[in-house]
Write a protein that holds these residues in place. Structure first.
Motif, PDB file in Angstrom:
ATOM      1  N   ARG A  63      39.292  45.342  37.790  1.00 16.30           N
ATOM      2  CA  ARG A  63      38.537  44.263  37.142  1.00 16.30           C
ATOM      3  C   ARG A  63      39.166  43.880  35.811  1.00 16.30           C
ATOM      4  O   ARG A  63      39.281  42.699  35.477  1.00 16.30           O
ATOM      5  N   GLN A  76      40.685  40.254  34.828  1.00 14.95           N
ATOM      6  CA  GLN A  76      40.254  39.550  33.624  1.00 14.95           C
ATOM      7  C   GLN A  76      41.449  39.195  32.745  1.00 14.95           C
ATOM      8  O   GLN A  76      41.525  38.084  32.202  1.00 14.95           O
ATOM      9  N   ASN A 129      40.919  35.520  35.300  1.00 15.39           N
ATOM     10  CA  ASN A 129      39.848  35.341  36.269  1.00 15.39           C
ATOM     11  C   ASN A 129      38.500  35.699  35.656  1.00 15.39           C
ATOM     12  O   ASN A 129      38.408  36.603  34.825  1.00 15.39           O
ATOM     13  N   GLU A 130      37.446  35.009  36.093  1.00 19.78           N
ATOM     14  CA  GLU A 130      36.098  35.328  35.637  1.00 19.78           C
ATOM     15  C   GLU A 130      35.598  36.567  36.377  1.00 19.78           C
ATOM     16  O   GLU A 130      35.705  36.667  37.593  1.00 19.78           O
ATOM     17  N   ILE A 131      35.008  37.497  35.606  1.00 18.24           N
ATOM     18  CA  ILE A 131      34.549  38.777  36.149  1.00 18.24           C
ATOM     19  C   ILE A 131      33.065  38.942  35.849  1.00 18.24           C
ATOM     20  O   ILE A 131      32.612  38.671  34.733  1.00 18.24           O
ATOM     21  N   PHE A 132      32.315  39.392  36.851  1.00 21.60           N
ATOM     22  CA  PHE A 132      30.879  39.615  36.654  1.00 21.60           C
ATOM     23  C   PHE A 132      30.613  40.940  35.947  1.00 21.60           C
ATOM     24  O   PHE A 132      29.888  40.992  34.954  1.00 21.60           O
ATOM     25  N   GLN A 136      31.671  43.071  33.566  1.00 21.54           N
ATOM     26  CA  GLN A 136      32.554  43.188  32.408  1.00 21.54           C
ATOM     27  C   GLN A 136      32.168  44.421  31.596  1.00 21.54           C
ATOM     28  O   GLN A 136      30.985  44.691  31.400  1.00 21.54           O
ATOM     29  N   ARG A 141      23.769  37.819  32.527  1.00 21.89           N
ATOM     30  CA  ARG A 141      24.917  37.032  33.011  1.00 21.89           C
ATOM     31  C   ARG A 141      24.555  36.281  34.297  1.00 21.89           C
ATOM     32  O   ARG A 141      24.924  35.116  34.466  1.00 21.89           O
ATOM     33  N   LYS A 188      32.178  31.914  41.655  1.00 25.33           N
ATOM     34  CA  LYS A 188      32.355  32.022  40.207  1.00 25.33           C
ATOM     35  C   LYS A 188      33.110  33.276  39.802  1.00 25.33           C
ATOM     36  O   LYS A 188      33.995  33.225  38.939  1.00 25.33           O
ATOM     37  N   TRP A 189      32.790  34.415  40.388  1.00 25.42           N
ATOM     38  CA  TRP A 189      33.328  35.694  39.908  1.00 25.42           C
ATOM     39  C   TRP A 189      34.240  36.342  40.962  1.00 25.42           C
ATOM     40  O   TRP A 189      33.836  36.591  42.087  1.00 25.42           O
ATOM     41  N   ASP A 191      35.501  39.411  41.046  1.00 23.59           N
ATOM     42  CA  ASP A 191      35.157  40.774  41.455  1.00 23.59           C
ATOM     43  C   ASP A 191      34.014  40.790  42.463  1.00 23.59           C
ATOM     44  O   ASP A 191      33.931  41.684  43.303  1.00 23.59           O
ATOM     45  N   GLN A 209      28.576  42.853  45.469  1.00 23.38           N
ATOM     46  CA  GLN A 209      27.637  43.101  44.377  1.00 23.38           C
ATOM     47  C   GLN A 209      26.222  42.954  44.910  1.00 23.38           C
ATOM     48  O   GLN A 209      25.979  42.224  45.875  1.00 23.38           O
TER      49      GLN A 209
END
Length: 281
Positions: free
Chosen positions: A51, A55, A59-62, A64, A79, A100-101, A103, A109
């Motif tokens: 992750r 990042q 890239n956008e990561i949920f 974090q 978030r 969006k994310w 990961d 998730q």
């Protein structure tokens, strides 16, 4: 982005020298080992590093870590609400999270979700990228060092500033990370072929920007990354049989390894399955 069409398997060999690859909080933060002395790195630890690299690559990561938070959100719930709070349909919610994310569409998730003010349910996303916990090729030698702190952490009268502590590390070890990317799950989360290439680069550079007191720069590195792309969705062979193609063992007469020269590493083959061998950094 192009759709991922073929199953992928991978193996990464991790060399560890005078470092703590993954401390066990229930054992004084000593490097994790099993009952036979083989070193272990949890899959959660490996995914955290992946992750971080995702990042680093923009890239956008949920999920974090606190020291890498980029959006000011203090929790995963905050978030998710900030980005998806207005979505009331579960399937649309999961699709938007994957888009969006990175990961989320990679590892999956579970989200807390409210379809209305009274009903609370969860939204689960199964990710296509699976990671095994890493295990060392041979038993590792864990060493400990006594350390002292010469400054008081708090103000107190007549308190000796010298404080004793311990630091634990693996003298030398070679660990094997195994993983796979499932096409059927990739199609559900929108995980693309370009995303797979990002995961490959993250694995190759896994310990870049990861230095700490327990893992000084240069103490951990990806020695080799082995990457197989099958010719079908389900793959020509099982992941277990592909992972076994990478064989590593101590050379005859070596009891305690001190470098890569103490290991014998071989790569076997299977018909019509090509392996890309990549040097790490």
């Amino acid at each position: 982005m192009s759709t991922l069409k073929n199953k992928i398997d991978f193996v990464a060999l991790v060399a560890v020298y005078m470092a703590n690859p993954n401390g066990d909080p229930l054992n004084g933060n000593r490097p994790r080992t099993d009952y036979e002395g083989f070193g272990e790195i949890s899959d959660v630890c490996i995914k955290r590093k992946l992750r971080n690299r995702m990042q680093d690559m923009g890239n956008e990561i949920f999920v974090q870590s606190e020291d890498r938070c980029q959006d000011g959100c203090k929790s995963l719930s905050d978030r998710a609400k900030a980005a998806l709070g207005k979505i009331k349909d579960r399937e649309e919610y999961a699709k938007a999270a994957c888009e969006k994310w990175m990961d989320v569409r990679s590892f999956g998730q579970v989200f807390a979700f409210k379809s209305n003010e009274k009903e609370g349910v969860s939204v689960g996303v199964r990710g296509p990228v699976s990671i095994h916990q890493a295990v060392s090729v041979s038993p590792v030698e864990v060493r400990s060092m006594q350390i002292t702190k010469s400054v008081n952490g708090e103000t107190a009268e007549k308190k000796d500033p010298s404080t004793m502590g311990s630091k634990h590390f693996v003298h030398y070890g070679l660990y094997k990370i195994k993983g796979s990317i499932n096409v059927q799950l990739a199609q559900k989360t929108g995980f693309s072929y370009e995303d797979a290439q990002t995961v490959k680069e993250c694995l190759r550079t896994l310990f870049a920007n990861d230095a700490s007191a327990a893992r000084p720069d240069g103490s951990m590195e990806i020695y080799k990354l082995y990457w197989w792309e099958h010719n079908s969705e389900i793959g020509q062979y099982s992941s277990a049989s592909v992972h076994r193609l990478v064989q590593a063992s101590l050379k005859e007469g070596v009891v305690v390894p001190s470098g890569m020269e103490d290991y014998e590493i071989s790569l076997q083959t299977l018909p019509e399955l090509e392996c890309e061998v990549i040097d790490g950094i």
